[in-house]
Motif scaffolding. Structure first.
Motif, PDB file in Angstrom:
ATOM      1  N   ALA A  54       0.831  -1.211   0.000  1.00 43.53           N
ATOM      2  CA  ALA A  54       0.000   0.000   0.000  1.00 43.53           C
ATOM      3  C   ALA A  54       0.863   1.257   0.000  1.00 43.53           C
ATOM      4  N   ILE A  55       1.946   1.239   0.765  1.00 45.77           N
ATOM      5  CA  ILE A  55       2.867   2.383   0.785  1.00 45.77           C
ATOM      6  C   ILE A  55       3.467   2.587  -0.601  1.00 45.77           C
ATOM      7  N   ALA A  56       3.931   1.504  -1.217  1.00 48.57           N
ATOM      8  CA  ALA A  56       4.517   1.600  -2.558  1.00 48.57           C
ATOM      9  C   ALA A  56       3.499   2.152  -3.559  1.00 48.57           C
ATOM     10  N   TYR A  57       2.250   1.733  -3.433  1.00 43.70           N
ATOM     11  CA  TYR A  57       1.209   2.243  -4.327  1.00 43.70           C
ATOM     12  C   TYR A  57       1.019   3.751  -4.124  1.00 43.70           C
ATOM     13  N   CYS A  58       0.915   4.176  -2.888  1.00 42.37           N
ATOM     14  CA  CYS A  58       0.682   5.595  -2.590  1.00 42.37           C
ATOM     15  C   CYS A  58       1.860   6.474  -3.016  1.00 42.37           C
ATOM     16  N   GLU A  59       3.056   5.926  -2.977  1.00 46.54           N
ATOM     17  CA  GLU A  59       4.243   6.700  -3.346  1.00 46.54           C
ATOM     18  C   GLU A  59       4.290   7.042  -4.831  1.00 46.54           C
ATOM     19  N   LYS A  60       3.417   6.464  -5.626  1.00 48.81           N
ATOM     20  CA  LYS A  60       3.355   6.769  -7.058  1.00 48.81           C
ATOM     21  C   LYS A  60       2.771   8.149  -7.332  1.00 48.81           C
TER      22      LYS A  60
END
Length: 111
Positions: A54-60
């Motif tokens: 989820a963090i990796a997704y939001c960092e986009k």
């Protein structure tokens, strides 16, 4: 909220979105205090294994221009942080041995 609460790859977390997608720390704290340990544990168990994804997704996305579904996923992450100590350490919603503890933020970590 719209019909699509979270990004498609996180759709299994949608039942928690209606409770835990909260815009402010104050709302998240109030929800923690109003929740049972069973409810917090269920949320934690469902979301914690997916937190890094989820963090990796939001960092986009830039914080000031996130799509609504990504913004709600970020709010869900903030709520996961809010319940992590009660679930992992304290086994109660309240901060132990602290009296009337409350942290009042002056700004939120989003635009």
């Amino acid at each position: 909220m719209t019909d699509v609460l979270l990004p498609a790859q996180f759709s299994e977390l949608a039942p928690y979105a209606t409770t835990w997608c909260l815009a402010t720390e104050r709302e998240r704290f109030a929800q923690r205090m109003a929740s049972s340990m069973d409810d917090m544990q269920a949320f934690y168990d469902a979301f914690f294994p997916r937190a890094e994804e989820a963090i990796a997704y939001c960092e986009k996305f830039p914080l000031d221009d996130m799509p609504d579904d990504a913004q709600r996923l970020l709010e869900l992450l903030y709520s996961l942080v809010m319940v992590s100590f009660p679930v992992e350490a304290w086994r109660q919603p309240h901060t132990p041995d602290s009296g009337a503890a409350y942290l009042d933020l002056l700004i939120e970590p989003i635009p």
